[in-house]
Design a protein around this motif. Sequence first.
Motif, PDB file in Angstrom:
ATOM      1  N   LEU A  57      61.100 -64.859 125.497  1.00 20.70           N
ATOM      2  CA  LEU A  57      62.096 -64.636 124.446  1.00 20.70           C
ATOM      3  C   LEU A  57      63.501 -64.741 125.025  1.00 20.70           C
ATOM      4  O   LEU A  57      64.476 -64.874 124.302  1.00 20.70           O
ATOM      5  N   ASP A  77      62.556 -76.625 124.390  1.00 20.88           N
ATOM      6  CA  ASP A  77      62.475 -75.704 123.257  1.00 20.88           C
ATOM      7  C   ASP A  77      61.125 -75.789 122.542  1.00 20.88           C
ATOM      8  O   ASP A  77      60.511 -74.779 122.210  1.00 20.88           O
ATOM      9  N   ALA A  81      58.129 -72.971 122.325  1.00 18.38           N
ATOM     10  CA  ALA A  81      57.576 -72.482 121.066  1.00 18.38           C
ATOM     11  C   ALA A  81      56.045 -72.495 121.149  1.00 18.38           C
ATOM     12  O   ALA A  81      55.380 -71.559 120.713  1.00 18.38           O
ATOM     13  N   ARG A  84      54.872 -69.594 123.360  1.00 19.88           N
ATOM     14  CA  ARG A  84      54.939 -68.320 122.638  1.00 19.88           C
ATOM     15  C   ARG A  84      53.803 -68.220 121.632  1.00 19.88           C
ATOM     16  O   ARG A  84      53.252 -67.158 121.396  1.00 19.88           O
ATOM     17  N   ASN A  85      53.485 -69.358 121.041  1.00 18.43           N
ATOM     18  CA  ASN A  85      52.475 -69.369 119.995  1.00 18.43           C
ATOM     19  C   ASN A  85      51.054 -69.217 120.542  1.00 18.43           C
ATOM     20  O   ASN A  85      50.258 -68.458 120.006  1.00 18.43           O
ATOM     21  N   ILE A  98      57.455 -59.288 108.989  1.00 22.56           N
ATOM     22  CA  ILE A  98      58.356 -59.928 108.034  1.00 22.56           C
ATOM     23  C   ILE A  98      58.286 -59.164 106.714  1.00 22.56           C
ATOM     24  O   ILE A  98      57.200 -58.959 106.170  1.00 22.56           O
ATOM     25  N   PRO A 110      51.243 -66.754 113.092  1.00 21.65           N
ATOM     26  CA  PRO A 110      51.106 -67.533 114.334  1.00 21.65           C
ATOM     27  C   PRO A 110      50.109 -68.676 114.170  1.00 21.65           C
ATOM     28  O   PRO A 110      50.313 -69.762 114.707  1.00 21.65           O
ATOM     29  N   ALA A 112      49.486 -70.265 111.363  1.00 21.83           N
ATOM     30  CA  ALA A 112      50.114 -71.299 110.547  1.00 21.83           C
ATOM     31  C   ALA A 112      50.989 -72.185 111.424  1.00 21.83           C
ATOM     32  O   ALA A 112      50.954 -73.410 111.322  1.00 21.83           O
ATOM     33  N   TYR A 113      51.752 -71.539 112.347  1.00 15.12           N
ATOM     34  CA  TYR A 113      52.611 -72.333 113.230  1.00 15.12           C
ATOM     35  C   TYR A 113      51.766 -73.136 114.228  1.00 15.12           C
ATOM     36  O   TYR A 113      52.230 -74.131 114.761  1.00 15.12           O
ATOM     37  N   GLY A 115      49.129 -74.627 113.298  1.00 12.72           N
ATOM     38  CA  GLY A 115      48.570 -75.733 112.528  1.00 12.72           C
ATOM     39  C   GLY A 115      47.122 -75.522 112.125  1.00 12.72           C
ATOM     40  O   GLY A 115      46.407 -76.469 111.832  1.00 12.72           O
TER      41      GLY A 115
ATOM     42  N   MET B   1      52.483 -78.703 111.912  1.00 12.62           N
ATOM     43  CA  MET B   1      52.476 -78.009 110.613  1.00 12.62           C
ATOM     44  C   MET B   1      52.988 -78.948 109.527  1.00 12.62           C
ATOM     45  O   MET B   1      54.075 -79.499 109.629  1.00 12.62           O
ATOM     46  N   GLU B   5      52.607 -77.223 103.922  1.00 15.22           N
ATOM     47  CA  GLU B   5      52.549 -75.842 104.426  1.00 15.22           C
ATOM     48  C   GLU B   5      53.937 -75.211 104.389  1.00 15.22           C
ATOM     49  O   GLU B   5      54.121 -74.094 103.920  1.00 15.22           O
ATOM     50  N   PHE B   9      55.625 -72.008 102.494  1.00 18.51           N
ATOM     51  CA  PHE B   9      56.399 -70.963 103.169  1.00 18.51           C
ATOM     52  C   PHE B   9      57.715 -70.742 102.438  1.00 18.51           C
ATOM     53  O   PHE B   9      58.134 -69.614 102.209  1.00 18.51           O
ATOM     54  N   ARG B  12      57.248 -68.963  99.262  1.00 19.97           N
ATOM     55  CA  ARG B  12      57.006 -67.547  99.509  1.00 19.97           C
ATOM     56  C   ARG B  12      58.319 -66.858  99.885  1.00 19.97           C
ATOM     57  O   ARG B  12      58.572 -65.726  99.468  1.00 19.97           O
ATOM     58  N   ARG B 312      60.072 -65.111 113.651  1.00 25.25           N
ATOM     59  CA  ARG B 312      59.302 -66.355 113.531  1.00 25.25           C
ATOM     60  C   ARG B 312      59.303 -67.128 114.854  1.00 25.25           C
ATOM     61  O   ARG B 312      58.292 -67.686 115.266  1.00 25.25           O
ATOM     62  N   LYS B 313      60.478 -67.146 115.517  1.00 28.97           N
ATOM     63  CA  LYS B 313      60.550 -67.859 116.797  1.00 28.97           C
ATOM     64  C   LYS B 313      59.658 -67.184 117.826  1.00 28.97           C
ATOM     65  O   LYS B 313      58.975 -67.848 118.603  1.00 28.97           O
ATOM     66  N   ALA B 314      59.681 -65.828 117.838  1.00 29.33           N
ATOM     67  CA  ALA B 314      58.875 -65.092 118.809  1.00 29.33           C
ATOM     68  C   ALA B 314      57.386 -65.365 118.599  1.00 29.33           C
ATOM     69  O   ALA B 314      56.614 -65.314 119.538  1.00 29.33           O
ATOM     70  N   LEU B 315      57.014 -65.678 117.346  1.00 29.88           N
ATOM     71  CA  LEU B 315      55.616 -65.966 117.059  1.00 29.88           C
ATOM     72  C   LEU B 315      55.266 -67.417 117.344  1.00 29.88           C
ATOM     73  O   LEU B 315      54.140 -67.837 117.127  1.00 29.88           O
ATOM     74  N   GLY B 316      56.278 -68.166 117.793  1.00 32.04           N
ATOM     75  CA  GLY B 316      55.987 -69.529 118.198  1.00 32.04           C
ATOM     76  C   GLY B 316      56.317 -70.584 117.170  1.00 32.04           C
ATOM     77  O   GLY B 316      55.775 -71.676 117.197  1.00 32.04           O
ATOM     78  N   ALA B 317      57.225 -70.254 116.216  1.00 35.61           N
ATOM     79  CA  ALA B 317      57.624 -71.263 115.247  1.00 35.61           C
ATOM     80  C   ALA B 317      58.565 -72.264 115.915  1.00 35.61           C
ATOM     81  O   ALA B 317      59.549 -71.860 116.520  1.00 35.61           O
ATOM     82  N   PRO B 318      58.263 -73.567 115.836  1.00 33.42           N
ATOM     83  CA  PRO B 318      59.203 -74.557 116.368  1.00 33.42           C
ATOM     84  C   PRO B 318      60.465 -74.568 115.507  1.00 33.42           C
ATOM     85  O   PRO B 318      60.413 -74.289 114.313  1.00 33.42           O
ATOM     86  N   ARG B 319      61.581 -74.898 116.122  1.00 29.42           N
ATOM     87  CA  ARG B 319      62.874 -74.948 115.446  1.00 29.42           C
ATOM     88  C   ARG B 319      62.826 -75.816 114.190  1.00 29.42           C
ATOM     89  O   ARG B 319      63.368 -75.460 113.146  1.00 29.42           O
ATOM     90  N   VAL B 321      60.368 -76.463 112.195  1.00 29.53           N
ATOM     91  CA  VAL B 321      59.657 -75.840 111.078  1.00 29.53           C
ATOM     92  C   VAL B 321      60.559 -74.819 110.383  1.00 29.53           C
ATOM     93  O   VAL B 321      60.640 -74.771 109.150  1.00 29.53           O
ATOM     94  N   ILE B 322      61.278 -74.017 111.194  1.00 29.15           N
ATOM     95  CA  ILE B 322      62.180 -73.014 110.614  1.00 29.15           C
ATOM     96  C   ILE B 322      63.266 -73.709 109.791  1.00 29.15           C
ATOM     97  O   ILE B 322      63.554 -73.331 108.654  1.00 29.15           O
ATOM     98  N   GLN B 325      61.961 -75.120 106.564  1.00 27.45           N
ATOM     99  CA  GLN B 325      61.706 -74.068 105.570  1.00 27.45           C
ATOM    100  C   GLN B 325      63.011 -73.652 104.883  1.00 27.45           C
ATOM    101  O   GLN B 325      63.078 -73.575 103.652  1.00 27.45           O
TER     102      GLN B 325
END
Lengths: 241, 399
Positions: A57, A77, A81, A84-85, A98, A110, A112-113, A115, B1, B5, B9, B12, B312-319, B321-322, B325
């Motif tokens: 992080l 980057d 990601a 982390r995922n 959230i 996680p 969903a990200y 895939g 993703m 999808e 998001f 939602r 979301r980033k900490a959970l591994g969302a690529p930039r 995707v964010i 969304q």
Amino acid sequence: MKAVIDVRDLVKTYGEGEATVHALAGVSLTINRGDYVAIMGSSGSGKSTLMHILGCLDIPTSGSYLLDGVDVSRLNDRQLALVRNRRIGFVFQAFNLIPRTSAVANVELPLAYAGVKASVRRKRALAALDMVGLGNRADHDPNQLSGGQQQRVAVARALVSEPALLLADEPTGNLDSKSTADVLAVLDQINREGRTIVLITHEDEVAHHARRVIRLKDGEIMSDVRQRAIQDERDEVPSWA
Amino acid sequence: MGLMEIFKFALRGISANKLRSSLTMLGILIGVGAVILLVAVGNGSKVEVEKSLQGLGTNTLTVSSGRAIRSSTYSTDLTLSIVEALKDKNAAPDILSVSPVVQSSQTLTYGSTDHTTTVIGTSTDYIQASSGKIATGEAFNADDAAKAERVLVIGQTTATELFGNEDPLGKQVSVGGQIFTVIGTLQKKGSTGFNDPDDTAIAPLSAVQRALTGYGPVNSITIEAVSADAVSAAQAEATAILNTKMHVTSTSNTPYQIRSASQLLETRTATAETFTTLLGAVAAISLLVGGIGITNIMMVTVTERTREIGIRKALGAPRRVILTQFLLEATMLSLVGGLLGVAGAFIGANFQITGITPVIVPSSVVLALGVSVAIGLFFGSYPASRAAGLRPIDALRYE
């Protein structure tokens, strides 16, 4: 035994000039697969900073960090990601669910990200919630859950992608003793299943659950005590698991 | 993703906070709707002025009495002898007809119904000169004028006010206590927005003077030129005759005012253009204010979610995707809000606003929608992109 985490001379400084603060002043550390490590220290000892760097992080000022043998500082980057995922599950002191999003949707994130298909995702998320004992709360929003329940949802979210490494930053810091016991029981169980856990705490009884206790002071390791051996991944798996 | 999808998001994300989403849309709705409607009102008034000018007749000149600067050296009265002089074909070959006009505000009574209108006493040529047309019945003729017959030709508004659905032809009406007979009605000219040309009653000059106003000078003289091209020649001829008959020495301060319909047209068009410019400026300001409003709510909405982006980033969302969304969320909010604003403006345009029927300008719809959506998109995605570019820990620490 293979090292999950291998850090060398990790330094993290904040600010410049005379105002420079050394959060980490050269930490070297190796953590093997299946270990359960508690990092302790007073506030300002650098334990949270270390945790954030281990969780990808934050990035260190200098020093190297090999995660599963991969030098994290060389990743871009997008690759970060992915790390982390797939490799890391992170549990925060402040839960960080959230808002206005159901427990199961939070746990699904996680995946969903990553895939994963929606139907598979839902099944795995529900299984993860069952594991932390919240299968019946799947449709509740975070604000309809108690602190302990929220933290268990956060643990389920950290575990759902089956990462090799679970990092928990004072996971019981905001919880009462009953909820603390619930969350620690979940952590004990997943460690018995072979998952590597690193957690921060300043409660001795929480640290008592760990196999190894590392104490930090002023950004350096003061002591590193093994309380129990790392068990073989196969043995002592509870019969009910 | 997949995009599908991310779209789910975004949906939602919008439905997770319905109040915030609907306020955002409301802001955009009002911004877009107000601009379109304001421009439509300005355009509507312009259209009405243009329509009323067509009804004026462009071949006519109006002579009215009075000096621009007050002076009592000579009489300023327009007398019937001046009218006769203007009819001289040798001195004024470009003048087709000359109609003296006496105007008087009178209360017309039919049965128990009262209606106050302008009664015009004039000659037989006036109806044609003022580009009026007989709808039913007939106009009065020279014979009626000579005999001072008390007959009336009334406009559509007057007819409706007095008679409702009854046929006015042949009905007897009391005008200021004197009995007149309706012999014809005029075709509708349409409102000018300022006065109603259909609210009128026309009678022979002799009858009006005998029954209502008494014999004296006329209020104005309507001159019709032989053609639209001859208007300026007719104006010169009329000026020469008037100067002679009224003993004018200084042309800078004549005892009469002569105006052509085209001059009137220019004045009114200039007025309408000023109005449009003014409304355009108001619209531009509302677009700006609306834009700032959209900017604000988008910035606040997304900045408020910096922490969420951190999670979301900490959970591994690529930039990517964010970003996608938040871009989709901003697109949906601005498009739905903007289209609702357009719909609102179209509904609002069906109503009269301060007596003006708005006429929607298509380009204003495109402009208002385009600008609002562009602003919504930019300020919806820019803070999101900034937040997505942060290290997760910095986004998480954001307060």
